[in-house]
Design an enzyme around this catalytic site. Structure first.
Site, mmCIF file in Angstrom:
data_model
loop_
_atom_site.group_PDB
_atom_site.id
_atom_site.type_symbol
_atom_site.label_atom_id
_atom_site.label_comp_id
_atom_site.label_asym_id
_atom_site.label_seq_id
_atom_site.Cartn_x
_atom_site.Cartn_y
_atom_site.Cartn_z
ATOM 1 N N ASP A 147 0.830 -1.184 0.000
ATOM 2 C CA ASP A 147 0.000 0.000 0.000
ATOM 3 C C ASP A 147 0.863 1.232 0.000
ATOM 4 O O ASP A 147 1.980 1.204 0.480
ATOM 5 C CB ASP A 147 -0.890 0.020 1.231
ATOM 6 C CG ASP A 147 -2.348 -0.045 0.864
ATOM 7 O OD1 ASP A 147 -2.990 1.006 0.894
ATOM 8 O OD2 ASP A 147 -2.804 -1.142 0.540
ATOM 9 N N HIS A 241 -4.416 2.708 8.381
ATOM 10 C CA HIS A 241 -5.052 2.387 7.117
ATOM 11 C C HIS A 241 -4.738 0.975 6.642
ATOM 12 O O HIS A 241 -5.594 0.285 6.099
ATOM 13 C CB HIS A 241 -4.638 3.393 6.042
ATOM 14 C CG HIS A 241 -5.405 3.192 4.798
ATOM 15 N ND1 HIS A 241 -4.930 2.396 3.789
ATOM 16 C CD2 HIS A 241 -6.620 3.605 4.444
ATOM 17 C CE1 HIS A 241 -5.835 2.352 2.840
ATOM 18 N NE2 HIS A 241 -6.866 3.088 3.211
ATOM 19 N N SER A 564 -9.833 2.733 -1.902
ATOM 20 C CA SER A 564 -8.926 1.950 -1.056
ATOM 21 C C SER A 564 -9.664 0.877 -0.274
ATOM 22 O O SER A 564 -9.106 -0.167 0.021
ATOM 23 C CB SER A 564 -8.255 2.850 -0.019
ATOM 24 O OG SER A 564 -7.363 3.723 -0.606
#
Ligand SMILES: *[C@@H]1O[C@H](CO)[C@@H](O)[C@H](O)[C@H]1NC(C)=O
Ligand SMILES: *[C@@H]1O[C@H](CO)[C@@H](O)[C@H](O)[C@H]1NC(C)=O
Ligand SMILES: *[C@@H]1O[C@H](CO)[C@@H](O)[C@H](O)[C@H]1NC(C)=O
Ligand SMILES: *[C@@H]1O[C@H](CO)[C@@H](O)[C@H](O)[C@H]1NC(C)=O
Ligand SMILES: *[C@@H]1O[C@H](CO)[C@@H](O)[C@H](O)[C@H]1NC(C)=O
Ligand SMILES: *[C@@H]1O[C@H](CO)[C@@H](O)[C@H](O)[C@H]1NC(C)=O
Length: 783
Positions: A147, A241, A564
């Site tokens: 990511d 995240h 995402s």
């Protein structure tokens, strides 16, 4: 005790049902609902009990007796709420009462799922086993998460998509219950990954769930100022995240997870038994191609089966080989690794990124769960806004337009956007301010609520001109409304002498809007690089998704929005397909996900796109909204081999020499396609159609050995589409049959038009969107 009484009652009901049909309405007119009212703030338990009874009496036409009879129990120690026997109508009434966060049926909890998975209709483990699918093989599937990251804002600002999460941090927080390895067998043999030692991270930070973790920072450090902030020089998740995306795809079951009391319930990832390998490539201010490619390189060698990337280049994306993700994923695909990636959060036409045909590119849509905040105006008008803030106002208060609170040198226009320092404290004090927001604004939505708070405001209504429907955790009672509603509020302010309003706390609402809808921020086609390949490929939930978060960022769970979040939903589904069909190629898995997707919403109406609420099309959702219930048995697949991607590249202008630099083998351009539209892709796009044109495809039978399919075509307006042959007769599994799709312009028009081709029999529907752009000019008529 109460719960066992209820269980007995319901068992009795079923008994009655069996013997005495007349009693059905008695049994089913009311059911137990849970009314959840957020955390407790010092009230005495008796006071809460009393208030609960009053709320119940209100929906029972004032009858205290009926209120007491319907009361099941009160939650009054750790949090507020109650359970009661209610009709649907009464439950609805209560959901509208002040202080109510959510009202939900007391359904039986089974082991599984965040709401987004429930909404998509993911089969539970038992059903999958019953249908003959082995779920245990998930344990042999390894998902690598690469990511990007790098919000320049501190993380408390970063949730809620204000920074659009185009920069989505990937790291992992291994102690999260979503990554527990309880009952998981040993790491699959053949795994070559590592658990790299680093800050607050060592070999014991990995387990049988998170089986690998590496980090890459050389490329970052080379570019950044030497004092650039780096939190955790290791694979540990500092922003949250990464934990969020990994837990959506493959988190273990975690009961009772919620964000500040909203969106409660058990939650799990799509493939909870699959293994996770972490490749942390991104740091506080961003991530660099060099690090990304190193991560791809390691991940492919380590032996991951699927790579998930919630990141992309800014649109417009450059050439395939000037883009680390395209390059890395090309090699992944060549080695049998499926790469799933997000399309981006730029919202505009032709803004989709991750355009390479060897990737599976994911757009974002809503689920049927909204986080809303009611606003009541002095004239009685009730408005539903979006929010994740449980803060609420206790009384109605003066409401003014922020433009009327302008300070010093700021114009009224500037103040209307609630910019930093633009609000006059004397004028704002104790008031609700109506602020505007545009996408390009330097202040985030959360920041605006802080600016209003600092100016002494007690509430904020934020008019989002993009109408994004994204819930935000504001610092004062606040609600986001769309442009139209905003104009209504401003008109009330203009026409009323002393306008007032009151903002209530956020609550969870199920089924308030059609769903799924394409999210306003989701990046769209056409493909700006090669319009012959439709992008995005599919859409999945990406609006207000609850999942694991990093405790370093303050919460175990959080609600986020963005493509995402949509990407790991598809990663989870791809993992299930791989577990059930281990021999399938990346293209076959992708085909199964695309051809089984749906373009209808839960009420069987065409999916709509926010913010305009127009009918969505293939540029919004590609083949449609993913359907995990059908994906394991697609009937036919459109397969491609690495050599097909080479032929594709030749057809779009790469020469043999430059290709050799990429492939390092002897592939030639001898087998180019006439056009890039001929790549055996599960969707069909024909840009610049003049007169007539044919596209060829090959389907492989993966369903029943003997099966017959018929072509159903819906021609794009202005184009006549025919398919030859229009009947496919298979006699064995693995058999391949070619067909051609012929396009003929009938009415000259401008722009893109949409249709579909579906191969059908009684059991299967194998559907591909058709996207055609008729070339402008006189050639648009034929015969
Ligand atoms: C690894 O980390 C754990 C927990 O942080 C710690 O207890 C352990 O001593 C560490 N081991 C090594 C070899 O550093
Ligand atoms: C509403 O009342 C509660 C308790 O009476 C108080 O804690 C809270 O601050 C008040 N909220 C506002 C916005 O005034
Ligand atoms: C703020 O508003 C008050 C009251 O209208 C006014 O007296 C004062 O001059 C304003 N301050 C600035 C800096 O504009
Ligand atoms: C390329 O072709 C040459 C000659 O036919 C052969 O010797 C060589 O091994 C091939 N290289 C690869 C990578 O296949
Ligand atoms: C479409 O094309 C087919 C085959 O060329 C022809 O039979 C059919 O009549 C055409 N339909 C229309 C509406 O033009
Ligand atoms: C089917 O198409 C492929 C390439 O698209 C070709 O190589 C093959 O010969 C075709 N098969 C038949 C039976 O036409």
């Amino acid at each position: 005790m109460s719960s066992s009484i209820y269980a007995t009652n319901s068992a009795l009901c079923f008994l009655f049902l069996a013997v005495l049909v007349a009693n059905v309405s008695f049994c089913f007119s009311t059911k137990v609902y849970v009314v959840y009212m957020g955390s407790k703030s010092g009230e005495h338990p008796d006071e809460i009990l009393n208030e609960n009874h009053q709320m119940l009496a209100f929906v029972h036409s004032g009858s205290t007796e009926q209120a007491q009879a319907s009361h099941v129990y009160s939650y009054k120690h750790a949090f507020r709420g109650f359970a009661a026997k209610l009709s649907d109508e009464q439950a609805f009434q209560i959901s509208k009462m002040p202080g109510v966060v959510s009202v939900f049926p007391n359904s039986k909890r089974k082991l599984h799922t965040t709401h987004s998975w429930d909404f998509m209709g993911l089969l539970d483990d038992q059903t999958m086993e019953t249908l003959g699918y082995s779920i245990r093989n998930q344990e042999n599937i390894i998902i690598g998460f690469i990511d990007t990251g790098g919000q320049s804002l501190p993380f408390t600002e970063s949730f809620g998509l204000d920074d659009k999460l185009k920069i989505s941090m990937y790291r992992i927080w291994p102690e999260s219950p979503s990554f527990s390895d309880t009952d998981m067998p040993a790491v699959p043999p053949g795994w070559k990954g590592q658990c790299q030692h680093g800050e607050a991270f060592n070999a014991s930070s990995c387990n049988r769930k998170v089986i690998g973790a590496r980090y890459y920072m050389t490329g970052y450090e080379a570019e950044e100022e030497s004092d650039a902030k780096i939190s955790f020089r290791s694979a540990r998740d500092s922003t949250g995240h990464g934990s969020h995306t990994a837990s959506i795809a493959a988190g273990r079951y975690v009961p009772n997870m919620n964000y500040k009391g909203l969106a409660g319930g058990g939650a799990r990832g799509g493939a909870p038994l699959a293994r996770i390998a972490v490749y942390k490539t991104c740091w506080d201010s961003g991530c660099y191609d060099a690090d990304l490619l190193a991560a791809f390189d390691d991940a492919i060698r380590d032996g991951v089966h699927i790579l998930s990337l919630s990141l992309s280049a800014e649109s417009p994306q450059g050439d395939y080989f000037n883009d680390a993700i395209s390059v890395g994923s090309f090699h992944a695909a060549s080695r049998g690794v499926l790469v799933v990636a997000s399309a981006g959060n730029e919202g505009r036409a032709a803004s989709a990124t991750n355009l390479a045909p060897w990737m599976l590119t994911v757009a974002a849509s809503s689920t049927d769960r909204d986080f809303t905040s009611d606003v009541i105006l002095g004239n009685g008008a009730k408005i539903m806004g979006e929010s994740l803030s449980l803060l609420e106002m206790n009384a109605s208060t003066r409401i003014i337009s922020a433009s009327a609170a302008n300070e010093g040198y700021f114009t009224t226009y500037q103040s209307s956007y609630c910019l930093e320092s633009s609000l006059n404290k004397t004028k704002s004090k104790g008031k609700v301010l109506v602020c505007r927001h545009v996408e390009s604004s330097t202040e985030s939505k959360v920041q605006k609520s802080k600016i209003v708070k600092n100016a002494g405001g007690v509430g904020m209504i934020l008019i989002d001109e993009m109408d994004q429907d994204v819930a935000i955790p504001f610092v004062i009672p606040s609600a986001i409304v769309g442009k139209k509603t905003g104009e209504r509020i401003l008109s009330y302010l203009r026409t009323t002498r002393k306008p007032v309003s009151r903002i209530f706390g956020a609550k969870t609402v199920l089924g308030a809007h059609p769903a799924p809808r394409v999210a306003a921020f989701s990046s769209k086609g056409p493909n700006s690089l090669n319009p012959e390949i439709l992008k995005p490929d599919v859409t999945a939930p990406g609006l207000n998704i609850l999942a694991a978060w990093s405790p370093a960022a303050g919460n175990m769970f959080n609600i986020l929005s963005g493509t995402s979040m949509a990407c790991p939903h598809v990663t989870g589904i791809a993992t299930l397909v791989k577990a059930v069909h281990p021999s399938w190629s990346p293209s076959a898995i992708k085909s199964a996900i695309m051809t089984t997707a749906t373009v209808l919403d839960k009420h069987h109406r065409p999916i709509i796109a926010d913010p305009e609420q127009r009918r969505a099309n293939a540029f919004d959702y590609g083949s449609g909204f993913v359907n995990p219930a059908r994906v394991l048995d697609p009937g036919l697949i459109y397969d491609s081999e690495p050599a097909d991607f080479v032929a594709f590249l030749c057809s779009v202008g790469y020469d043999q020499r430059s290709l050799h630099l990429v492939t390092r083998d002897n592939s030639t351009c001898d087998r180019s396609f006439t056009t890039a539209s001929d790549l055996n892709y599960p969707s069909i796009a024909v840009p610049n159609l003049k007169g007539s044109f044919s596209v060829s495809r090959v389907v492989t039978n993966v369903g029943k050995a003997r099966s017959v399919y018929r072509a159903i075509v819906s021609s794009p307006p202005g184009v006549n589409v025919s398919v030859t042959p229009n009947r496919l007769v298979f006699t064995r599994i693995g058999q391949k049959i070619n067909f051609t799709v012929n396009f003929k312009v009938t009415v000259s028009s401008k722009g893109y038009t949409f249709g579909f081709l579906s191969w059908r029999n009684r059991k299967s529907q194998v559907t591909s969107p058709l996207v055609v752009q008729v070339a402008p000019g006189k050639k648009g008529f034929v015969r």
